[in-house]
Enzyme design. Structure first.
Site, mmCIF file in Angstrom:
data_model
loop_
_atom_site.group_PDB
_atom_site.id
_atom_site.type_symbol
_atom_site.label_atom_id
_atom_site.label_comp_id
_atom_site.label_asym_id
_atom_site.label_seq_id
_atom_site.Cartn_x
_atom_site.Cartn_y
_atom_site.Cartn_z
ATOM 1 N N ILE A 244 -14.447 35.485 31.147
ATOM 2 C CA ILE A 244 -15.653 34.777 31.602
ATOM 3 C C ILE A 244 -16.353 34.048 30.454
ATOM 4 O O ILE A 244 -17.267 33.266 30.690
ATOM 5 C CB ILE A 244 -16.640 35.686 32.377
ATOM 6 C CG1 ILE A 244 -17.355 36.680 31.465
ATOM 7 C CG2 ILE A 244 -15.933 36.401 33.535
ATOM 8 C CD1 ILE A 244 -18.560 37.352 32.132
ATOM 9 N N PHE B 260 -23.304 46.661 23.289
ATOM 10 C CA PHE B 260 -23.137 47.301 21.985
ATOM 11 C C PHE B 260 -23.560 48.762 22.107
ATOM 12 O O PHE B 260 -24.444 49.093 22.887
ATOM 13 C CB PHE B 260 -24.009 46.596 20.927
ATOM 14 C CG PHE B 260 -23.458 45.275 20.466
ATOM 15 C CD1 PHE B 260 -22.701 45.195 19.306
ATOM 16 C CD2 PHE B 260 -23.697 44.115 21.194
ATOM 17 C CE1 PHE B 260 -22.189 43.974 18.873
ATOM 18 C CE2 PHE B 260 -23.194 42.888 20.774
ATOM 19 C CZ PHE B 260 -22.432 42.821 19.607
ATOM 20 N N LYS B 261 -22.925 49.619 21.333
ATOM 21 C CA LYS B 261 -23.321 51.025 21.320
ATOM 22 C C LYS B 261 -24.720 51.151 20.714
ATOM 23 O O LYS B 261 -25.133 50.316 19.900
ATOM 24 C CB LYS B 261 -22.328 51.851 20.495
ATOM 25 C CG LYS B 261 -20.900 51.821 21.053
ATOM 26 C CD LYS B 261 -20.744 52.772 22.223
ATOM 27 C CE LYS B 261 -19.310 52.844 22.707
ATOM 28 N NZ LYS B 261 -19.088 52.295 24.022
ATOM 29 N N VAL B 262 -25.410 52.223 21.101
ATOM 30 C CA VAL B 262 -26.794 52.430 20.653
ATOM 31 C C VAL B 262 -26.909 52.416 19.124
ATOM 32 O O VAL B 262 -27.851 51.843 18.574
ATOM 33 C CB VAL B 262 -27.342 53.763 21.208
ATOM 34 C CG1 VAL B 262 -28.740 54.044 20.668
ATOM 35 C CG2 VAL B 262 -27.379 53.716 22.737
ATOM 36 N N GLN C 151 -26.220 40.747 18.089
ATOM 37 C CA GLN C 151 -26.046 41.478 19.350
ATOM 38 C C GLN C 151 -26.611 40.669 20.518
ATOM 39 O O GLN C 151 -26.000 40.590 21.587
ATOM 40 C CB GLN C 151 -26.757 42.837 19.288
ATOM 41 C CG GLN C 151 -26.121 43.819 18.326
ATOM 42 C CD GLN C 151 -26.609 45.239 18.531
ATOM 43 O OE1 GLN C 151 -27.041 45.610 19.615
ATOM 44 N NE2 GLN C 151 -26.535 46.044 17.481
ATOM 45 N N TYR D 136 -29.103 44.034 25.782
ATOM 46 C CA TYR D 136 -28.421 44.339 27.052
ATOM 47 C C TYR D 136 -29.422 44.241 28.208
ATOM 48 O O TYR D 136 -29.136 43.640 29.247
ATOM 49 C CB TYR D 136 -27.813 45.741 26.983
ATOM 50 C CG TYR D 136 -27.028 46.124 28.222
ATOM 51 C CD1 TYR D 136 -25.757 45.609 28.445
ATOM 52 C CD2 TYR D 136 -27.565 47.002 29.168
ATOM 53 C CE1 TYR D 136 -25.030 45.954 29.582
ATOM 54 C CE2 TYR D 136 -26.845 47.353 30.301
ATOM 55 C CZ TYR D 136 -25.585 46.832 30.505
ATOM 56 O OH TYR D 136 -24.875 47.171 31.630
ATOM 57 N N ARG E 50 -19.756 57.151 33.694
ATOM 58 C CA ARG E 50 -18.879 57.529 32.582
ATOM 59 C C ARG E 50 -17.805 56.456 32.365
ATOM 60 O O ARG E 50 -16.790 56.430 33.059
ATOM 61 C CB ARG E 50 -18.219 58.885 32.856
ATOM 62 C CG ARG E 50 -19.204 60.056 32.804
ATOM 63 C CD ARG E 50 -18.512 61.399 32.926
ATOM 64 N NE ARG E 50 -17.923 61.627 34.237
ATOM 65 C CZ ARG E 50 -18.589 62.050 35.308
ATOM 66 N NH1 ARG E 50 -19.905 62.265 35.245
ATOM 67 N NH2 ARG E 50 -17.963 62.249 36.452
ATOM 68 N N THR E 51 -18.068 55.559 31.433
ATOM 69 C CA THR E 51 -17.116 54.497 31.089
ATOM 70 C C THR E 51 -17.093 54.380 29.571
ATOM 71 O O THR E 51 -17.889 55.017 28.874
ATOM 72 C CB THR E 51 -17.566 53.137 31.666
ATOM 73 O OG1 THR E 51 -18.869 52.827 31.101
ATOM 74 C CG2 THR E 51 -17.681 53.163 33.180
#
Length: 276
Positions: free
Chosen positions: A63, A94-96, A105, A193, A231-232
């Protein structure tokens, strides 16, 4: 082929997207396309579902790449004469604890989650047939991020008359504000996000409104939804829902019966319309 119904799920080689494809293969009376950026991963996911006795089809889709979106558009037009169900699931986070600078980001997250999703809508919404269903996977984070915006921004994002151009300008402004280090001063929350998903939810409201105005009588329903904390790879192992449970609301919206005239232009979580 145009009498065969067709459903497409973006970003569906794993996680919630894969669970949505699995459910649609079982319940949707037509062809179901699993898509992914990486053809190898997509084919592997198709093979996995085939081992379960299901018959998804595969089409490459990135995309972030307009040519890739248009190749899918042309394929659907030629083979099916349009599209019946579109689930815009592709997205990144992005992870925390990621140490990437916030401005980077912001740019990367909005490029995919908002601008990429918008490009898919621009190219594929004209293909959606009467009684079609469009589901944009947003997040409850869009609601909390909205509450973290200044009153002025909240008013704009809740407006029933905001245009797509105005929304695009606001999303671009967020990215610019982060680069200049002034996003908080300008009333933005500290979540790239979250802002990207505000964009997805508001875009859904705008597109639903345009469908009602321009294609009245075609009974197309378009909604944004929150799959929940799932849960991904994105949310991690501590999340409360399985991918199958996360797929429930998107699949419910994708399969709204032809007699339904609602929900439309709503933000839906746990199959329930939530206030925006």
């Amino acid at each position: 082929m145009s009498n065969v119904r067709v459903a497409v799920v973006t970003g569906s080689n794993k996680g919630i997207g894969l669970a949505i494809v699995r459910a649609l293969c079982r319940q949707f009376p037509g062809d179901v396309y699993l898509t992914s950026r990486d053809a190898g991963r997509g084919q592997a996911a198709v093979a996995q579902l085939q081992q379960e006795g299901l018959n998804p089809l595969f089409h490459q889709l990135d995309i972030d790449d307009l040519q890739s979106i248009r190749a899918l558009r042309d394929f659907l037009k030629d083979k099916y004469g349009g599209l019946d169900v579109l689930v815009n699931n592709a997205g990144i986070a992005f992870k925390v604890h990621d140490t990437t600078p916030f401005a980077v980001q912001a740019e990367v997250t909005l490029k995919t989650n908002f601008f990429g999703t918008r490009n898919v809508c621009t190219e594929l919404l004209p293909l959606v047939k009467p009684y079609g269903r469009v589901v944009n996977v947003s997040s409850m984070v869009s609601s909390s991020a909205l509450r973290g915006c200044s009153q002025e921004l909240q008013q704009k994002f809740r407006s029933d008359t905001i245009t797509e151009e105005e929304l695009v300008q606001l999303m671009a402004k967020f990215v610019e504000d982060t680069k200049r280090g002034v996003h908080e001063k300008e009333g933005w929350p500290n979540t790239a996000y979250g802002v990207s998903k505000i964009g997805v939810t508001v875009l859904s409201r705008i597109h639903a409104r345009l469908l009602t105005e321009r294609r009245k009588g075609e009974h197309i329903l378009l909604n944004a939804c929150c799959p929940g904390w799932v849960r991904t790879d994105m949310a991690g192992p501590k999340a409360t829902k399985s991918p199958e449970e996360g797929a429930e609301t998107p699949v419910y919206l994708a399969l709204l019966p032809s007699s339904a005239d609602a929900p439309h232009g709503q933000f839906v979580s746990d199959k329930t319309v939530k206030p925006w």
